[in-house]
Design an enzyme around this catalytic site. Sequence first.
Site, short mmCIF file in Angstrom:
data_model
loop_
_atom_site.label_atom_id
_atom_site.label_comp_id
_atom_site.label_asym_id
_atom_site.label_seq_id
_atom_site.Cartn_x
_atom_site.Cartn_y
_atom_site.Cartn_z
N HIS A 52 0.62 0.68 -13.25
CA HIS A 52 1.39 -0.31 -13.79
C HIS A 52 2.75 -0.15 -14.01
O HIS A 52 3.21 0.98 -14.68
CB HIS A 52 0.79 -1.12 -15.08
CG HIS A 52 1.41 -2.12 -15.61
ND1 HIS A 52 1.45 -3.48 -14.83
CD2 HIS A 52 2.26 -2.73 -16.70
CE1 HIS A 52 2.17 -4.27 -15.57
NE2 HIS A 52 2.92 -3.87 -16.58
N GLY B 248 0.87 -1.06 -0.05
CA GLY B 248 -0.05 -0.04 0.17
C GLY B 248 0.62 1.27 -0.14
O GLY B 248 0.24 2.49 0.48
N SER B 249 1.99 1.31 -0.55
CA SER B 249 2.90 2.34 -0.63
C SER B 249 2.43 3.49 -1.40
O SER B 249 2.50 4.70 -1.22
CB SER B 249 4.38 2.09 -0.81
OG SER B 249 4.34 1.50 -2.35
N ASN B 250 1.65 2.87 -2.64
CA ASN B 250 0.80 4.02 -3.40
C ASN B 250 -0.57 4.57 -2.87
O ASN B 250 -0.56 5.76 -2.99
CB ASN B 250 0.77 3.16 -4.90
CG ASN B 250 1.99 3.02 -5.62
OD1 ASN B 250 2.39 4.18 -6.23
ND2 ASN B 250 2.57 1.98 -5.44
N GLU C 260 6.43 5.52 -8.88
CA GLU C 260 5.03 5.14 -8.77
C GLU C 260 4.34 6.11 -8.01
O GLU C 260 3.39 6.73 -8.07
CB GLU C 260 4.83 3.90 -8.32
CG GLU C 260 5.30 2.67 -9.30
CD GLU C 260 5.39 1.23 -8.55
OE1 GLU C 260 5.26 1.21 -7.36
OE2 GLU C 260 5.35 0.44 -9.13
N MET D 3 -3.74 -6.82 -7.36
CA MET D 3 -3.11 -7.86 -8.09
C MET D 3 -4.50 -8.81 -8.58
O MET D 3 -4.45 -10.08 -8.01
CB MET D 3 -2.11 -8.70 -7.49
CG MET D 3 -0.90 -7.80 -6.99
SD MET D 3 -0.26 -7.29 -8.51
CE MET D 3 0.81 -8.36 -9.30
N HIS D 4 -5.44 -8.48 -9.12
CA HIS D 4 -6.67 -9.13 -9.34
C HIS D 4 -7.01 -8.73 -10.86
O HIS D 4 -7.29 -7.54 -10.97
CB HIS D 4 -7.74 -8.88 -8.50
CG HIS D 4 -9.02 -9.58 -8.66
ND1 HIS D 4 -9.45 -10.75 -8.68
CD2 HIS D 4 -10.03 -9.04 -9.50
CE1 HIS D 4 -10.66 -11.12 -9.24
NE2 HIS D 4 -10.89 -10.08 -9.70
N ASP E 157 -3.76 -4.23 -18.43
CA ASP E 157 -2.49 -3.28 -18.38
C ASP E 157 -2.36 -2.81 -19.89
O ASP E 157 -1.49 -2.32 -20.16
CB ASP E 157 -1.15 -3.92 -18.01
CG ASP E 157 -1.17 -4.40 -16.61
OD1 ASP E 157 -0.53 -5.25 -16.09
OD2 ASP E 157 -1.88 -3.89 -15.75
#
Length: 210
Positions: A123, A11-13, A192, A101-102, A163
């Site tokens: 991405h 969750g850094s983004n 990012e 990631m889904h 993506d």
Amino acid sequence: FNIAVLISGNGSNLQALIDACASGALPNTRISHVISNRKAAYGLTRAANASIPTTYHNLVPYKKAHPTDTQRARTAYDVDLSSIILALDPRPDLIVCAGWMHIVTPSFLSPMADAGIKIINLHPALPGEFAGAGAIERAWRAGREEGLARTGVMIHEVIAEVDAGEAIVTAEVALRREESLEELEARIHEVEHGLIVEGTRRTLEGLGKK
Ligand code: GRF
């Protein structure tokens, strides 16, 4: 504006978006909900620390309900994901996939489109390159083995193909000889964190102009 953020990991983004809302870098914007498909995602802790409501949406029960039909399980999961989003109060103006990631199916894309809710995704590669998981490592390997000079990061609109939606903002990242994968990952995550705020800002700006 209200944003719902979908996560799967550190969750850094998400944190970059939380900080941008607090600092005013994303004016009149708040993250109204965070959804994770992984219970252990540290991003859920980051959301809780920022008093943001969270939902853990687990794929396992759907796989158990459809043990021999993965596509059926994923579709049922996405139908409920849509219901979760549409039931949120306030309903989000924008969904940001940040380390999510889904692979979403039309069972999620269509209800969101019908509700006028745009979806964007981070991405860690340039348009048309290294789609799918492990993009950073694949670029790092191409740098070492094929002399690829650069990779990058993009924020793009989410469509059914993975993506592959129209890029909203991209940034190139030079590959460095003899650099470790960990060092490249750290440099890419830094990029990012800036790009996810810029991509979100441009998307919201576009919504505001409607
Ligand atoms: C990104 O490179 C994302 O594509 C991948 O993990 C990184 C983001 O992680 N899945 P996070 O935002 O720290 O969860």
